[in-house]
Scaffold this motif. Structure first.
Motif, PDB file in Angstrom:
ATOM      1  N   THR A   1      39.758   8.691 -27.290  1.00 48.97           N
ATOM      2  CA  THR A   1      39.597   8.769 -28.742  1.00 48.97           C
ATOM      3  C   THR A   1      38.890  10.050 -29.181  1.00 48.97           C
ATOM      4  N   SER A   2      38.291  10.784 -28.227  1.00 46.76           N
ATOM      5  CA  SER A   2      37.605  12.030 -28.566  1.00 46.76           C
ATOM      6  C   SER A   2      38.576  13.209 -28.689  1.00 46.76           C
ATOM      7  N   ILE A   3      39.804  13.044 -28.240  1.00 47.03           N
ATOM      8  CA  ILE A   3      40.777  14.141 -28.276  1.00 47.03           C
ATOM      9  C   ILE A   3      41.459  14.155 -29.630  1.00 47.03           C
ATOM     10  N   ALA A   4      41.256  15.232 -30.380  1.00 46.98           N
ATOM     11  CA  ALA A   4      41.793  15.340 -31.743  1.00 46.98           C
ATOM     12  C   ALA A   4      43.310  15.414 -31.720  1.00 46.98           C
TER      13      ALA A   4
ATOM     14  N   TYR B   1      48.007  16.360 -24.351  1.00 46.10           N
ATOM     15  CA  TYR B   1      47.015  15.402 -24.835  1.00 46.10           C
ATOM     16  C   TYR B   1      47.204  15.096 -26.318  1.00 46.10           C
ATOM     17  N   ILE B   2      47.988  15.931 -27.011  1.00 45.47           N
ATOM     18  CA  ILE B   2      48.293  15.687 -28.420  1.00 45.47           C
ATOM     19  C   ILE B   2      49.660  15.015 -28.484  1.00 45.47           C
ATOM     20  N   LYS B   3      49.685  13.817 -28.987  1.00 47.61           N
ATOM     21  CA  LYS B   3      50.893  13.002 -28.932  1.00 47.61           C
ATOM     22  C   LYS B   3      51.805  13.306 -30.121  1.00 47.61           C
ATOM     23  N   ARG B   4      53.025  13.704 -29.805  1.00 43.13           N
ATOM     24  CA  ARG B   4      54.028  14.016 -30.803  1.00 43.13           C
ATOM     25  C   ARG B   4      55.383  13.498 -30.340  1.00 43.13           C
TER      26      ARG B   4
ATOM     27  N   HIS C   1      36.351  21.403 -24.251  1.00 42.73           N
ATOM     28  CA  HIS C   1      37.403  21.361 -23.243  1.00 42.73           C
ATOM     29  C   HIS C   1      37.367  20.073 -22.426  1.00 42.73           C
ATOM     30  N   LEU C   2      38.395  19.900 -21.637  1.00 43.29           N
ATOM     31  CA  LEU C   2      38.570  18.661 -20.882  1.00 43.29           C
ATOM     32  C   LEU C   2      37.816  18.694 -19.554  1.00 43.29           C
ATOM     33  N   PRO C   3      37.514  17.523 -19.000  1.00 41.56           N
ATOM     34  CA  PRO C   3      36.808  17.462 -17.715  1.00 41.56           C
ATOM     35  C   PRO C   3      37.594  18.166 -16.616  1.00 41.56           C
ATOM     36  N   LYS C   4      36.876  18.829 -15.712  1.00 48.19           N
ATOM     37  CA  LYS C   4      37.436  19.453 -14.516  1.00 48.19           C
ATOM     38  C   LYS C   4      38.472  20.525 -14.841  1.00 48.19           C
TER      39      LYS C   4
ATOM     40  N   PHE D   1      37.573  16.802 -29.526  1.00 49.94           N
ATOM     41  CA  PHE D   1      37.787  17.714 -28.410  1.00 49.94           C
ATOM     42  C   PHE D   1      39.172  18.354 -28.435  1.00 49.94           C
ATOM     43  N   TYR D   2      39.241  19.439 -27.767  1.00 52.71           N
ATOM     44  CA  TYR D   2      40.407  20.219 -27.373  1.00 52.71           C
ATOM     45  C   TYR D   2      41.058  20.960 -28.537  1.00 52.71           C
ATOM     46  N   SER D   3      42.347  21.243 -28.461  1.00 53.81           N
ATOM     47  CA  SER D   3      42.987  22.263 -29.297  1.00 53.81           C
ATOM     48  C   SER D   3      42.751  22.089 -30.786  1.00 53.81           C
TER      49      SER D   3
END
Length: 348
Positions: free
Chosen positions: A13-16, A149-152, A298-301, A331-333
């Motif tokens: 849920t943290s990934i925009a 990670y961005i769902k489209r 950014h994402l883990p690892k 998080f992220y892009s």
């Protein structure tokens, strides 16, 4: 270093999934040595100094994702690195079923022949088209290459055509956006000018390799994909002059930082640059030119979390990311941003 050192728990849920609206209303976490300050991207100028110079990446994202067919089988490719106007290395799904000599059809006027398959999983495609140059054809049939990670839907969303380009996007060639630059608007630029903060531009055509997971156990065994970049003599001179005047070099995004460090000299000056870079920055790297970094989360690892940990310290970045997660940062892009000083100089 062990890759597991850069792991942390990140809720999905943290990934925009979409950017803030307006873009400059995204949150900004200012990471100090002992404390964190929660603010807004629009307030960035208040945390910089007169004579600082912000360096933006002016690459422009192409609609690099294509959906096609090999016979009756579906194939999805993402252009990765340009070899010539009509020949590109791509990441393909399913790559294993593609054979040299196969033809993939994407549209009535666009197909591609498989020329090569590499050990690292890339496929070399030569595109055939009927009328328009490949870049123009992609504008019609391609989809913006958002990270997985961005769902489209496979056809994308129309708004991403604007959302996934920065204010500075000029030179076509990237297949991923320099995402820290997505936050900037005309009113932000005006606030920077009012404070006496200078700006400069470099070009790094971000490749799809930025999305690839690190699959090895030790960072020494990870191979970075190369990306093409350019720093003009004029830009190098402007940055060197800013440093002589007591200003700090503020990289907007990890892409700008990677290119600047690729062209930096050991004496702390910057040289003009044109060519490929595969620089991989992990803790222990000695930074030569960049003093401050503005970056998304950014994402883990990921190689990008390794970079920010090298810049600001792994312990400090883990604490900052924990604060961000607990405070609801995105998080992220399409997410929020943080402002970091180099580990040996933690004042902002």
């Amino acid at each position: 270093m062990k890759v597991d050192l850069f792991d942390f728990e990140l809720p999905q849920t943290s990934i925009a999934q979409h950017p803030a609206s307006p873009k400059d209303t995204a949150r900004l976490l200012v990471v100090g040595d002992q404390a964190f300050e929660d603010t807004c991207v629009l307030e960035l100028a208040a945390h910089l100094r007169a004579n600082d110079i912000l360096v933006f990446n002016d690459t422009k994202v192409i609609p690099a994702r294509l959906v096609g067919k090999r016979g009756e089988a579906g194939v999805e490719v993402t252009l990765h690195k340009r070899v010539s106007a009509d020949t590109w290395y791509v990441f393909a799904r399913p790559a294993k079923k593609l054979k040299i000599g196969d033809t993939v059809h994407f549209a009535d006027d666009l197909s591609a022949d498989v020329c090569e398959k590499t050990d690292s999983g890339e496929v070399l495609l030569h595109f055939s088209r009927t009328d328009d140059p490949l870049m123009e054809t992609l504008q019609r049939v391609g989809v913006m290459p958002l990270p997985p990670y961005i769902k489209r839907p496979k056809t994308g969303e129309a708004q991403d055509g604007n959302d996934y380009q920065t204010l500075f996007a000029t030179h076509l060639g990237a297949v991923a956006a320099p995402t820290a630059g997505l936050h900037f608007t005309e009113r932000m630029m005006a606030s920077l000018t009012d404070r006496g903060i200078k700006t400069a531009r470099v070009t790094l055509h971000v490749g799809a390799g930025t999305f690839l997971p690190v699959k090895v156990e030790d960072t020494r065994d990870h191979k970075m994909h190369s990306e093409w970049g350019e720093i003009s003599a004029e830009t190098a001179a402007a940055i060197n002059q800013a440093r002589r005047n007591g200003g700090r070099v503020v990289a907007v995004g990890t892409t700008s930082l990677r290119l600047l460090e690729s062209a930096a000299q050991d004496n702390g000056t910057l040289a003009a640059f044109s060519g490929d870079t595969d620089i991989f920055i992990t803790p222990g790297y000695r930074f030569k030119i960049v003093d401050v970094l503005m970056s998304n989360f950014h994402l883990p690892k990921s190689t990008l979390f390794m970079l920010v940990s090298a810049f600001a310290g792994l312990k400090r970045m883990k604490a900052a990311y924990n604060h961000a997660i607990q405070s609801g940062y995105r998080f992220y892009s399409y997410g929020d941003a943080c402002l970091l000083a180099r580990d040996e100089d933690t004042s902002l």
